[in-house]
Design a protein around this motif. Sequence first.
Motif, mmCIF file in Angstrom:
data_model
loop_
_atom_site.group_PDB
_atom_site.id
_atom_site.type_symbol
_atom_site.label_atom_id
_atom_site.label_comp_id
_atom_site.label_asym_id
_atom_site.label_seq_id
_atom_site.Cartn_x
_atom_site.Cartn_y
_atom_site.Cartn_z
ATOM 1 N N LEU A 138 69.432 -71.026 11.819
ATOM 2 C CA LEU A 138 69.639 -71.516 13.182
ATOM 3 C C LEU A 138 70.957 -71.009 13.756
ATOM 4 C CD1 LEU A 138 68.391 -75.210 12.891
ATOM 5 C CD2 LEU A 138 67.250 -73.306 14.049
ATOM 6 N N GLY A 139 72.003 -71.001 12.917
ATOM 7 C CA GLY A 139 73.285 -70.491 13.376
ATOM 8 C C GLY A 139 73.217 -69.016 13.723
ATOM 9 N N SER A 140 72.503 -68.239 12.883
ATOM 10 C CA SER A 140 72.366 -66.813 13.149
ATOM 11 C C SER A 140 71.568 -66.561 14.423
ATOM 12 C CB SER A 140 71.684 -66.122 11.956
ATOM 13 O OG SER A 140 72.452 -66.273 10.785
ATOM 14 N N ALA A 141 70.496 -67.334 14.622
ATOM 15 C CA ALA A 141 69.685 -67.172 15.821
ATOM 16 C C ALA A 141 70.482 -67.501 17.080
ATOM 17 C CB ALA A 141 68.437 -68.051 15.736
ATOM 18 N N LEU A 142 71.231 -68.610 17.031
ATOM 19 C CA LEU A 142 72.041 -68.992 18.188
ATOM 20 C C LEU A 142 73.159 -67.983 18.434
ATOM 21 C CD1 LEU A 142 72.620 -71.023 20.400
ATOM 22 C CD2 LEU A 142 73.954 -72.373 18.752
ATOM 23 N N SER A 143 73.740 -67.478 17.349
ATOM 24 C CA SER A 143 74.792 -66.476 17.480
ATOM 25 C C SER A 143 74.248 -65.198 18.119
ATOM 26 C CB SER A 143 75.385 -66.158 16.101
ATOM 27 O OG SER A 143 76.389 -65.174 16.195
ATOM 28 N N GLY A 144 73.046 -64.798 17.703
ATOM 29 C CA GLY A 144 72.431 -63.617 18.303
ATOM 30 C C GLY A 144 72.131 -63.813 19.777
ATOM 31 N N THR A 153 83.110 -62.995 26.563
ATOM 32 C CA THR A 153 82.789 -64.414 26.386
ATOM 33 C C THR A 153 81.625 -64.597 25.425
ATOM 34 O OG1 THR A 153 83.567 -64.928 28.626
ATOM 35 C CG2 THR A 153 82.148 -66.546 27.545
ATOM 36 N N GLY A 154 80.571 -63.788 25.636
ATOM 37 C CA GLY A 154 79.410 -63.873 24.756
ATOM 38 C C GLY A 154 79.761 -63.529 23.319
ATOM 39 N N ALA A 155 80.585 -62.486 23.127
ATOM 40 C CA ALA A 155 80.988 -62.093 21.783
ATOM 41 C C ALA A 155 81.823 -63.179 21.122
ATOM 42 C CB ALA A 155 81.778 -60.786 21.842
ATOM 43 N N PHE A 156 82.717 -63.791 21.892
ATOM 44 C CA PHE A 156 83.568 -64.850 21.342
ATOM 45 C C PHE A 156 82.740 -66.066 20.943
ATOM 46 C CE2 PHE A 156 86.267 -68.648 22.040
ATOM 47 C CZ PHE A 156 87.204 -68.411 21.036
ATOM 48 N N LEU A 157 81.797 -66.456 21.822
ATOM 49 C CA LEU A 157 80.947 -67.605 21.505
ATOM 50 C C LEU A 157 80.055 -67.319 20.293
ATOM 51 C CD1 LEU A 157 79.886 -68.738 25.101
ATOM 52 C CD2 LEU A 157 81.517 -69.858 23.557
ATOM 53 N N ALA A 158 79.576 -66.074 20.209
ATOM 54 C CA ALA A 158 78.740 -65.700 19.061
ATOM 55 C C ALA A 158 79.534 -65.789 17.766
ATOM 56 C CB ALA A 158 78.195 -64.294 19.250
ATOM 57 N N LEU A 159 80.807 -65.340 17.817
ATOM 58 C CA LEU A 159 81.662 -65.408 16.641
ATOM 59 C C LEU A 159 81.920 -66.858 16.240
ATOM 60 C CD1 LEU A 159 83.466 -64.049 14.531
ATOM 61 C CD2 LEU A 159 85.317 -64.065 16.216
ATOM 62 N N LEU A 160 82.214 -67.695 17.242
ATOM 63 C CA LEU A 160 82.438 -69.106 16.952
ATOM 64 C C LEU A 160 81.205 -69.743 16.330
ATOM 65 C CD1 LEU A 160 84.421 -70.520 20.030
ATOM 66 C CD2 LEU A 160 85.261 -70.117 17.699
ATOM 67 N N CYS A 161 80.040 -69.399 16.845
ATOM 68 C CA CYS A 161 78.789 -69.972 16.344
ATOM 69 C C CYS A 161 78.541 -69.513 14.903
ATOM 70 C CB CYS A 161 77.633 -69.556 17.243
ATOM 71 S SG CYS A 161 76.068 -70.295 16.768
#
Length: 302
Positions: A138-144, A153-161
């Motif tokens: 789930l974390g990988s899917a949300l990060s993707g 912003t998207g890259a930062f949120l993906a990294l945080l996720c």
Amino acid sequence: MSKFSASDAAFSGFRLVRENLKTVAIWAGLMTVLSILSNTVAIQFFGPKLGAFLNYISDNSSPDPDELMRRMADLAPMMLWSLPYSLLVNGVIFAALNRLVLRHQDSRLAYLRLGMDEVRQAAVWLLASLVLMGVLFLGSALSGFLAGLGGPTGAFLALLCAVGSLGAMVYLAVRLSFASAATFETGRITLFRSLPETKGQFWPLLGAYLLAGVMSVIVILLIWMIVYAIGLVASGDFAATGKMMRADTSSLKAYFTPAGIVQALFSGVFSVLTTLIVFGPAPSIYRELKEGRAGGSADGGW
């Protein structure tokens, strides 16, 4: 709240090995036999594909993802076959480990059985693995998904996720680490109901498990260094020693050589040592905390 020493608990697996050498030797012998039998079945039906896959991995530091997936797909039937085998072996070995720690006097057959305790251990380990894999998936899917938004912003949120999902998986793994011992003690499959047993103990448990993992790696590396040193003295060629220690799985004839038998022997020894050193602390801590809450004391032994 009952407490325990994380540093002492981390070395409980070593104490299990030291105080039960005969049992450890029997387990290692059994795991060696099982390793040879499982490898024989795998080579008989998937030898060429398995050999090609292992050679591709070892010969390519950066394998092509598409080619890697294609080769893994060829081995899908073997993976499906290995799942029930792994569950059975895990069920037996973890039931034996819990029996060694929690019912030390019940030592007949080197603590090994094949019954409902083993079935419950297999079930709880399967459930725990599914939960942890589910969190990571789930974390990988949300990060993707977040990465697909684009931009910083998207890259930062993906990294945080991604970091958050890994943290959540580690947190759950530690909090659920008593599930095996609780399942064995109660005679019921216990997963999330074991969470109260680890309440308030996350950081000491994490420290104990990390230290045990590090010590396990050190022990394995030391054994390999000794083996390589012996091989180097015997052959005088470091490269030849490396090849000697890597069994050929392309065919049964190639596998049943001194190298293949040596590899299977050390595979069994490593498996038992890793299980005791890495997973031995959990039931040992569980027992210590239960006795602390009950006002009891250890009866001398593990």
